[in-house]
Design a protein around this motif. Structure first.
Motif, PDB file in Angstrom:
ATOM      1  N   GLY A   1       9.087  12.090 -18.971  1.00 36.39           N
ATOM      2  CA  GLY A   1      10.446  12.226 -18.463  1.00 36.39           C
ATOM      3  C   GLY A   1      10.501  12.390 -16.961  1.00 36.39           C
ATOM      4  O   GLY A   1      11.330  11.771 -16.277  1.00 36.39           O
ATOM      5  N   SER A   2       9.607  13.195 -16.416  1.00 35.82           N
ATOM      6  CA  SER A   2       9.636  13.413 -14.972  1.00 35.82           C
ATOM      7  C   SER A   2       9.152  12.182 -14.213  1.00 35.82           C
ATOM      8  O   SER A   2       9.673  11.875 -13.131  1.00 35.82           O
ATOM      9  N   LEU A   3       8.178  11.441 -14.759  1.00 32.37           N
ATOM     10  CA  LEU A   3       7.730  10.216 -14.102  1.00 32.37           C
ATOM     11  C   LEU A   3       8.828   9.169 -14.112  1.00 32.37           C
ATOM     12  O   LEU A   3       9.071   8.504 -13.093  1.00 32.37           O
TER      13      LEU A   3
ATOM     14  N   VAL B   1      14.649   7.403  -9.334  1.00 31.95           N
ATOM     15  CA  VAL B   1      15.232   7.877  -8.070  1.00 31.95           C
ATOM     16  C   VAL B   1      14.692   7.064  -6.904  1.00 31.95           C
ATOM     17  O   VAL B   1      15.444   6.652  -6.008  1.00 31.95           O
ATOM     18  N   MET B   2      13.389   6.796  -6.896  1.00 27.82           N
ATOM     19  CA  MET B   2      12.810   6.002  -5.813  1.00 27.82           C
ATOM     20  C   MET B   2      13.353   4.576  -5.819  1.00 27.82           C
ATOM     21  O   MET B   2      13.591   3.992  -4.756  1.00 27.82           O
ATOM     22  N   SER B   3      13.573   4.019  -6.993  1.00 29.44           N
ATOM     23  CA  SER B   3      14.147   2.665  -7.069  1.00 29.44           C
ATOM     24  C   SER B   3      15.590   2.649  -6.584  1.00 29.44           C
ATOM     25  O   SER B   3      15.996   1.718  -5.885  1.00 29.44           O
ATOM     26  N   SER B   4      16.341   3.662  -6.956  1.00 30.86           N
ATOM     27  CA  SER B   4      17.753   3.689  -6.542  1.00 30.86           C
ATOM     28  C   SER B   4      17.897   3.926  -5.036  1.00 30.86           C
ATOM     29  O   SER B   4      18.870   3.495  -4.430  1.00 30.86           O
ATOM     30  N   LEU B   5      16.922   4.602  -4.428  1.00 26.45           N
ATOM     31  CA  LEU B   5      16.942   4.806  -2.989  1.00 26.45           C
ATOM     32  C   LEU B   5      16.451   3.575  -2.223  1.00 26.45           C
ATOM     33  O   LEU B   5      16.574   3.511  -1.015  1.00 26.45           O
ATOM     34  N   GLY B   6      15.898   2.608  -2.945  1.00 27.27           N
ATOM     35  CA  GLY B   6      15.414   1.385  -2.315  1.00 27.27           C
ATOM     36  C   GLY B   6      14.004   1.489  -1.790  1.00 27.27           C
ATOM     37  O   GLY B   6      13.568   0.630  -1.025  1.00 27.27           O
TER      38      GLY B   6
ATOM     39  N   CYS C   1       4.187  10.178  -7.187  1.00 26.31           N
ATOM     40  CA  CYS C   1       5.091  10.484  -8.304  1.00 26.31           C
ATOM     41  C   CYS C   1       4.301  10.829  -9.564  1.00 26.31           C
ATOM     42  O   CYS C   1       4.672  11.755 -10.293  1.00 26.31           O
ATOM     43  N   ALA C   2       3.224  10.093  -9.825  1.00 25.68           N
ATOM     44  CA  ALA C   2       2.414  10.368 -11.012  1.00 25.68           C
ATOM     45  C   ALA C   2       1.742  11.739 -10.913  1.00 25.68           C
ATOM     46  O   ALA C   2       1.691  12.483 -11.904  1.00 25.68           O
TER      47      ALA C   2
ATOM     48  N   GLY D   1       0.810  -1.218   0.000  1.00 24.68           N
ATOM     49  CA  GLY D   1       0.000   0.000   0.000  1.00 24.68           C
ATOM     50  C   GLY D   1       0.841   1.264   0.000  1.00 24.68           C
ATOM     51  O   GLY D   1       0.520   2.236  -0.678  1.00 24.68           O
ATOM     52  N   ILE D   2       1.941   1.259   0.748  1.00 27.73           N
ATOM     53  CA  ILE D   2       2.826   2.427   0.788  1.00 27.73           C
ATOM     54  C   ILE D   2       3.527   2.601  -0.556  1.00 27.73           C
ATOM     55  O   ILE D   2       3.683   3.727  -1.045  1.00 27.73           O
ATOM     56  N   LYS D   3       3.927   1.496  -1.181  1.00 26.12           N
ATOM     57  CA  LYS D   3       4.581   1.583  -2.493  1.00 26.12           C
ATOM     58  C   LYS D   3       3.632   2.138  -3.547  1.00 26.12           C
ATOM     59  O   LYS D   3       4.016   2.968  -4.375  1.00 26.12           O
ATOM     60  N   VAL D   4       2.377   1.700  -3.515  1.00 25.32           N
ATOM     61  CA  VAL D   4       1.380   2.224  -4.457  1.00 25.32           C
ATOM     62  C   VAL D   4       1.152   3.709  -4.201  1.00 25.32           C
ATOM     63  O   VAL D   4       1.031   4.507  -5.142  1.00 25.32           O
TER      64      VAL D   4
END
Length: 65
Positions: free
Chosen positions: A50-52, A58-63, A15-16, A6-9
């Motif tokens: 591009g921004s999405l 960035v969120m993936s690289s931060l884990g 972000c969207a 739920g937090i990931k969604v």
């Protein structure tokens, strides 16, 4: 980080929404009354994509995702 689904969604939705705002502002800045609307819409769509992409990377690289 081990976040629930739920937090990931929620993070993806945030972000969207931020990317939609960036796309709208970019389209409004590109548009001039003397020109057709199609180039401004395409420019805004490109800014949104591009921004999405950047936000999710960035969120993936931060884990987070």
């Amino acid at each position: 980080m081990n976040l629930s689904l739920g937090i990931k969604v929620l993070i993806i939705v945030i972000c969207a929404l931020v990317s939609i705002i960036i796309g709208i502002v970019a389209g409004l800045l590109k548009y001039t009354p003397a020109t057709p609307k199609a180039p401004a819409v395409l420019f805004g769509g490109g800014a949104f994509g591009g921004s999405l992409t950047l936000c999710l990377l960035v969120m993936s690289s931060l884990g987070v995702l």
